[in-house]
Write an enzyme that holds these catalytic residues in place. Structure first.
Site, PDB file in Angstrom:
ATOM      1  N   CYS A 139       0.826  -1.210   0.000  1.00 18.08           N
ATOM      2  CA  CYS A 139       0.000   0.000   0.000  1.00 18.08           C
ATOM      3  C   CYS A 139       0.861   1.261   0.000  1.00 18.08           C
ATOM      4  CB  CYS A 139      -1.020  -0.048   1.141  1.00 18.08           C
ATOM      5  SG  CYS A 139      -2.526   0.854   0.731  1.00 18.08           S
ATOM      6  N   HIS A 184      -3.719  -5.211   0.566  1.00 20.02           N
ATOM      7  CA  HIS A 184      -3.122  -5.691   1.825  1.00 20.02           C
ATOM      8  C   HIS A 184      -3.184  -7.218   1.867  1.00 20.02           C
ATOM      9  CE1 HIS A 184      -2.796  -1.846   4.082  1.00 20.02           C
ATOM     10  NE2 HIS A 184      -3.699  -1.473   3.196  1.00 20.02           N
ATOM     11  N   GLU A 227      -1.642  -9.181   3.660  1.00 20.67           N
ATOM     12  CA  GLU A 227      -1.456  -9.721   5.020  1.00 20.67           C
ATOM     13  C   GLU A 227      -2.768 -10.093   5.696  1.00 20.67           C
ATOM     14  OE1 GLU A 227      -1.006  -6.602   4.077  1.00 20.67           O
ATOM     15  OE2 GLU A 227      -1.483  -5.125   5.629  1.00 20.67           O
TER      16      GLU A 227
END
Ligand code: GLN
Length: 536
Positions: free
Chosen positions: A382, A508, A510
């Protein structure tokens, strides 16, 4: 009909209520039940999207675009299942609903009060997911600690539900701390007694007490707590400090937690929990065959919880590679050309973290340049992708003034710019590009090799994006666009094919990594770091 488990906490915060709730959910799921977890937070923000990580740790984003508490990340990682907007409720949301209804005239003629109007709305939301027919068990974690002024309406709602639901459909768990006093060489039960007293004064009776402890409690202390706290003998268990959060379900199973829960809820004939996959994962964490050192460059690194999902993704990717990933947090505010070699020179990989605002941005650019020029595996997420683009523009394209308009609105080279539909948005809460969007991966790209498929879906949380006007210039100079949104054309991934491993993503990744399904970019990033280490 679904059954409901409520988890409250006492004595202190940060005892791992979210982990206990997630562990119980995991154990029940491993017995074949359909389980979900929800978190009720007592603060007045409508969601944690407007809180900075120093206040509240990471903001976790779900597929349906909810900005939520980081505990939802634990729920998803433990269960391997998605949560949604409905899984995180705050006092702000409750009041917002009640006050909006009041303005609409829904309570015309009546005085609107905390009891019953606020508590009714809390109860409605507590039962909501149970009414979908999709779950056998709903676990509700109540944020904060009992006795806090702001969590009282939630505790009151549980008190009422204790009488409104059949006895075998509701169970209450209270998590407390049993501190060890080093000087006295003793574990102390008094704070637990006081905490349970507070809960009982509020009318909620715990069925099970879970004691967080750093030392084994032993049967005598458990018996003592049961006696003083008015719970069944045997219904006091410990949650002892563990080397990995993923060990906690195994520990709580040994303490008999899930057995007690299914018995109380009248669920008969269930098999023992099948924890094979979790055990295998733990085995891989315990016996790594190699090690890599990764720099995590960000501005919130002092705070353990600020990059929670990234840290967890490294644990998953490490296990997948049978490699111990040592994450070195590098504060981007203090990173510059003079100390870059000292702070990054020994690293096998560099990840530049997401974020907002100007502080620490130049340090992130320094980290990108160091990785790019020295062939160190690089992963930008990001804002980390934005800085990879800015660095390339400045150093390779020669656009010295290149920047993101987030911090330099007047730049002559706005390589990262506000999305069109954001230009008229003035309201801050819940207005970013949020949640899951698809991305098409270019044939022959690193991204395509990593994912092994053409279309993927990942979660987003941003307002600014790669400025399409510069696409050609970047591609001609060697930074390739390897992923785009198939519907809007927005750039999602950039990479540098001439570099051993350089990838930066707008989304994202994650948020979707779990022990059983480690996120592929993290897995390959660690693999690249291992190769670099091997060749060094
Ligand atoms: N601040 C940037 C944006 O809003 C990046 C956000 C992020 O890193 N999550 O676009």
């Amino acid at each position: 009909m679904a059954k409901y488990v409520f988890v409250t906490g006492g004595v202190a915060s940060s005892l791992g209520k979210g982990i206990v709730a997630a562990s119980l959910a995991k154990l029940l799921q491993a017995r074949g039940l359909r389980v979900t977890i929800q978190k009720f937070d007592p603060y007045l923000n409508v969601d944690p999207g407007t809180l900075n990580p120093y206040e509240h740790g990471e903001c976790y984003v779900t597929d349906d675009g909810a900005e939520t508490d980081l505990d939802l990340g634990h729920y998803e990682r433990f269960l391997g299942a998605h949560t949604s907007k409905a899984n995180n409720v705050t006092t702000g949301k409750i009041y917002h609903t009640v006050i909006t209804k009041e303005r609409e005239g829904a309570y015309l003629g009546k005085t609107v009060q905390i009891v019953p109007h606020i508590t009714d709305e809390i109860k409605r939301r507590m039962l909501l997911l149970g009414k979908t027919g999709r779950f056998d068990i709903i676990i509700t974690e109540v944020g904060g600690t009992v006795g806090d002024m702001e969590s009282q309406p939630f505790v009151e709602a549980i008190r009422q539900l204790q009488w409104e639901l059949p006895e075998e459909d509701l169970l209450s768990i209270h998590l407390t701390l049993v501190p060890y006093l080093r000087a006295a060489k003793e574990l102390k039960t008094k704070p637990t007694q006081h905490s349970v007293q507070l809960l009982q004064q509020a009318g909620v009776h715990p069925d099970i007490i879970v004691c967080r402890t750093e030392k084994d409690l032993g049967p005598d202390l458990k018996k003592k707590i049961a006696q003083f706290c008015n719970v069944k003998p045997g219904h006091v268990i410990q949650s002892i400090d563990a080397s990995s959060i993923y060990q906690v379900p195994v520990n709580l199973d040994k303490e008999g937690l899930d057995e007690m829960v299914v018995e109380h809820l009248g669920l008969k004939g269930l098999p023992d929990p099948d924890l094979t996959a979790l055990q295998e994962f733990l085995e891989r964490i315990r016996h790594p065959k190699s090690q890599v050192d990764i720099a995590l460059v960000g501005k919130y690194v002092e705070l353990q919880d600020a990059y929670k999902s990234i840290q967890e993704s490294f644990v998953h990717a490490g296990a997948a590679n049978e490699c111990k990933v040592v994450v070195h947090c590098v504060h981007s505010e203090f990173l510059n050309d003079d100390n870059a070699k000292e702070l990054l020179g020994e690293m096998d990989g560099i990840l530049v973290a997401p974020g907002f605002g100007e502080r620490g941005l130049e340090g992130k650019i320094v980290a990108v340049r160091y990785a790019r020029e020295n062939g160190i595996p690089f992963f930008g997420i990001c804002l980390g992708m934005h800085m990879a683009v800015v660095e390339f523009a400045r150093d390779v394209l020669g656009l010295k003034d290149a920047h993101t308009t987030e911090v330099r609105p007047g730049t002559s080279s706005p390589v990262i710019d506000l999305m069109e539909d954001q230009k008229t948005t003035t309201v801050k809460g819940g207005t970013m590009r949020l949640g899951a969007y698809r991305c098409r991966l270019a044939e022959g790209s690193l991204a395509r090799r990593i994912y092994g498929q053409e279309l993927i879906s990942e979660r987003h949380r941003h307002r600014y994006e790669f400025n399409d006007a510069y696409r050609r210039a970047f591609e001609e100079a060697g930074m390739k666009i390897s992923g785009c949104n198939p519907d809007t054309g927005l750039v999602e991934i950039v990479e540098i094919p001439s570099h051993p491993f350089f990838i930066a993503v707008q989304f994202h990744p994650e948020y979707k990594s779990t022990p059983e399904n480690p996120q592929p970019i993290f897995v390959e990033f660690i693999k690249a770091a291992m190769e670099r280490r091997g060749n060094a």
